[in-house]
Motif scaffolding. Structure first.
Motif, PDB file in Angstrom:
ATOM      1  N   THR A  74       0.848  -1.186   0.000  1.00 38.87           N
ATOM      2  CA  THR A  74       0.000   0.000   0.000  1.00 38.87           C
ATOM      3  C   THR A  74       0.887   1.240   0.000  1.00 38.87           C
ATOM      4  OG1 THR A  74      -1.804  -1.097   1.173  1.00 38.87           O
ATOM      5  CG2 THR A  74      -1.713   1.308   1.316  1.00 38.87           C
ATOM      6  N   GLU A  75       0.622   2.171  -0.919  1.00 44.03           N
ATOM      7  CA  GLU A  75       1.401   3.399  -0.968  1.00 44.03           C
ATOM      8  C   GLU A  75       0.863   4.396   0.056  1.00 44.03           C
ATOM      9  OE1 GLU A  75       3.008   6.814  -4.099  1.00 44.03           O
ATOM     10  OE2 GLU A  75       1.485   5.352  -4.739  1.00 44.03           O
ATOM     11  N   ILE A 135      -7.058   4.762  -6.941  1.00 45.89           N
ATOM     12  CA  ILE A 135      -7.919   5.602  -6.113  1.00 45.89           C
ATOM     13  C   ILE A 135      -7.184   6.026  -4.844  1.00 45.89           C
ATOM     14  CG2 ILE A 135     -10.070   5.699  -4.799  1.00 45.89           C
ATOM     15  CD1 ILE A 135     -11.197   3.608  -6.738  1.00 45.89           C
ATOM     16  N   ILE A 136      -7.206   7.316  -4.550  1.00 50.19           N
ATOM     17  CA  ILE A 136      -6.646   7.814  -3.291  1.00 50.19           C
ATOM     18  C   ILE A 136      -7.718   7.705  -2.209  1.00 50.19           C
ATOM     19  CG2 ILE A 136      -5.686   9.805  -2.071  1.00 50.19           C
ATOM     20  CD1 ILE A 136      -4.532  10.768  -4.697  1.00 50.19           C
ATOM     21  N   ILE A 195      -4.491   9.536   7.474  1.00 57.48           N
ATOM     22  CA  ILE A 195      -3.592   9.176   6.376  1.00 57.48           C
ATOM     23  C   ILE A 195      -4.354   9.154   5.061  1.00 57.48           C
ATOM     24  CG2 ILE A 195      -2.114   7.781   7.876  1.00 57.48           C
ATOM     25  CD1 ILE A 195      -3.408   5.265   6.597  1.00 57.48           C
ATOM     26  N   SER A 196      -3.617   9.362   3.980  1.00 55.42           N
ATOM     27  CA  SER A 196      -4.143   9.088   2.638  1.00 55.42           C
ATOM     28  C   SER A 196      -3.234   8.035   2.015  1.00 55.42           C
ATOM     29  CB  SER A 196      -4.184  10.354   1.785  1.00 55.42           C
ATOM     30  OG  SER A 196      -2.888  10.867   1.558  1.00 55.42           O
ATOM     31  N   TYR A 197      -3.808   7.206   1.136  1.00 53.51           N
ATOM     32  CA  TYR A 197      -3.055   6.063   0.640  1.00 53.51           C
ATOM     33  C   TYR A 197      -3.670   5.519  -0.637  1.00 53.51           C
ATOM     34  CZ  TYR A 197      -6.920   3.431   2.772  1.00 53.51           C
ATOM     35  OH  TYR A 197      -8.173   2.955   3.109  1.00 53.51           O
ATOM     36  N   ARG A 198      -2.915   4.670  -1.315  1.00 52.14           N
ATOM     37  CA  ARG A 198      -3.406   3.935  -2.480  1.00 52.14           C
ATOM     38  C   ARG A 198      -3.129   2.462  -2.253  1.00 52.14           C
ATOM     39  NH1 ARG A 198      -2.144   8.398  -6.418  1.00 52.14           N
ATOM     40  NH2 ARG A 198       0.066   7.944  -6.063  1.00 52.14           N
TER      41      ARG A 198
END
Length: 498
Positions: A138-139, A204-205, A195-198
């Motif tokens: 996961t980014e 999709i963010i 947090i935000s992630y891909r």
């Protein structure tokens, strides 16, 4: 690569972490602390002015000191002290929070994260949050609205532990390996973070909030989820990895003693001898010495290792020096023999300080000397005595180095003995090295400021997903192709043949 052992290493660094305990520092107290630290650094530290010129250090001190005009909370003052310590650019000089500043309520970001390649992209490798959808690969884009890249850069700039001079690899490695600890130390403990992630294979963010566990909670969940990845290899262990090419890996995780009460390091020497007996018994022709993450330890132990492949008698250090005031730190009233011991070990160096009488001690090659090809696995956390081993080996024109540049300088470092200074009001602690240790090496044989890799290797996304020891894999490919940078006993060339 096995990551499990890092959760246990965290205990060494989490002493930096912040709790909610409030303390206000007055301008008078702040100036007293700052002046006290400056005086101790000038008196004791042998490296003040070495990497950053003294006029620049004085200018920085004046600027920071003169801006102490208003009350500030403890953590703000801690950040205010940091630039002065960081400007020394010495990986052995550490800024630490006051004692007992960590508590059971301290919370940490619930991830291990890693970069891929040379990009500013960061990915979760291990997740101890309750949100199990945040799987490996996961980014991780932002934490509390800030990009992970900008957070990492700030942490790297403000803590130079484990990295000398302007070398980046040590700072990058440690601040990534201990990202959760560094984050808590610099920004404070948090019950949760946004947090935000891909997700892997997704564009999709997404956004969420995750709770931050205590240290006990972090370790407990890590063991449950990743027990199969915990690295249980003991220090100085040997394992055959390729019988076709007769290749073995010698894992050296530390040069610290194996026992607390072993001043002559007999246990380390005995274990080392057993390792090379195994290497000899298995007719190993290619020896991979894995010193990734080895932060150093005792020079004596590094010398004992070198005895197993150096071609002739050798010395580790050209000289060991300390300032005049350092004597008072080694000679104590409560130990009536300390003055005599100091006189036996040190002599005036002609410039007002002291030099070691035994720095030029010569070591003889071991009778079970290894004669095959040497390959060293190196990263930025290969520091201090670890760099000493590689610098001496490189100076002898031996070895192939794979990975990234080590954390310490080829010439030597500031270490040996240490003084922990506690600032009188804030109780912030600063560890100050007392010795300048200069390696007995030829400057013309250096391949960079540090010991640089002959083959630089970066993690790929596939390496991350498979949790692969990518530096070892690359090294095994070199061995199967018969590639070496320097053959045993060969005098030239220094550069790798590709």
């Amino acid at each position: 690569m096995k990551f499990g052992h890092l959760v246990f290493l965290a205990g060494l660094w989490i002493g930096l972490a912040h709790t909610s305990t409030a303390q206000t520092i007055t301008p008078k107290e702040a100036r007293e602390d700052f002046n006290y630290l400056k005086r101790k650094l000038d008196l004791l530290h042998p490296g003040v002015g070495y990497y950053t010129p003294k006029p620049r250090m004085e200018q920085l001190y004046d600027s920071l000191y003169n801006s102490l005009t208003a009350p500030m909370d403890y953590l703000t003052f801690f950040r205010h002290v940091s630039p002065l310590v960081a400007a020394i650019k010495d990986g052995h000089t550490n800024l630490n929070h006051r004692k007992n500043y960590i508590g059971k309520s301290t919370r940490f970001i619930p991830f291990y994260i890693r970069q891929v390649g040379t990009s500013d992209d960061y990915f979760i490798t291990h997740n101890v949050s309750s949100d199990t959808s945040l799987r490996r690969g996961t980014e991780l884009l932002t934490i509390n609205g800030r990009t992970v890249a900008s957070l990492h850069q700030e942490l790297m700039e403000n803590d130079r532990s484990g990295s000398d001079g302007d070398n980046l690899t040590g700072r990058r490695q440690w601040s990534m390996v201990q990202f959760a600890d560094y984050y808590a130390a610099w920004f404070g403990s948090a019950d949760s973070v946004s947090i935000s992630y891909r997700l892997p294979a997704d564009t999709i963010i997404r956004y969420t909030r995750v709770r931050c566990p205590s240290l006990d909670g972090f370790r407990s969940r890590f063991r449950r989820r990743y027990s199969h990845e915990i690295d249980t290899r003991p220090n100085l262990s040997v394992r055959m990895v390729d019988t076709l090419t007769q290749t073995a890996v010698l894992r050296i995780s530390s040069f610290m003693g194996l026992k607390k009460t072993d001043p002559f390091q007999w246990s380390f020497n005995r274990r080392l001898k057993q390792a090379f007996e195994q290497i000899r018994g298995q007719n190993v022709q290619n020896l991979i010495v894995d010193m990734q993450g080895n932060g150093g330890g005792l020079v004596l132990n590094s010398a004992q290792l070198l005895r197993y492949w150096m071609p002739g008698s050798f010395t580790i250090m050209q000289r060991e020096q300390m300032k005049k005031a350092a004597r008072a730190e080694l000679v104590t009233r409560w130990n009536p023999f300390s003055a005599l011991n100091f006189s036996l070990r040190y002599k005036p160096d002609g410039s007002g300080g002291f030099a070691s009488r035994s720095s030029r001690h010569r070591y003889k090659p071991h009778k079970q000397q290894f004669k095959g090809n040497l390959y060293f696995l190196v990263n930025g956390a290969s520091f201090s005595a670890t760099t000493s081993v590689m610098a001496k080996t490189l100076d002898a024109n031996m070895g192939t180095y794979i990975g990234e540049a080590s954390g310490s300088a080829y010439w030597g470092d500031f270490a040996g003995h240490f003084k922990m200074v506690t600032l009188p009001n804030s109780r912030i602690q600063v560890r100050i090295p007392l010795k300048k240790l200069v390696h007995d090496v030829d400057a013309d044989r250096a391949n960079g400021f540090t010991v640089e890799p002959d083959f630089m290797v970066k993690r790929t996304y596939e390496d991350l997903l498979l949790n692969r020891d990518y530096i070892l894999d690359y090294t095994l490919r070199l061995i199967r192709q018969g590639v070496v940078a320097r053959r045993p006993m060969e005098l030239r060339p220094l550069q790798a043949s590709r």
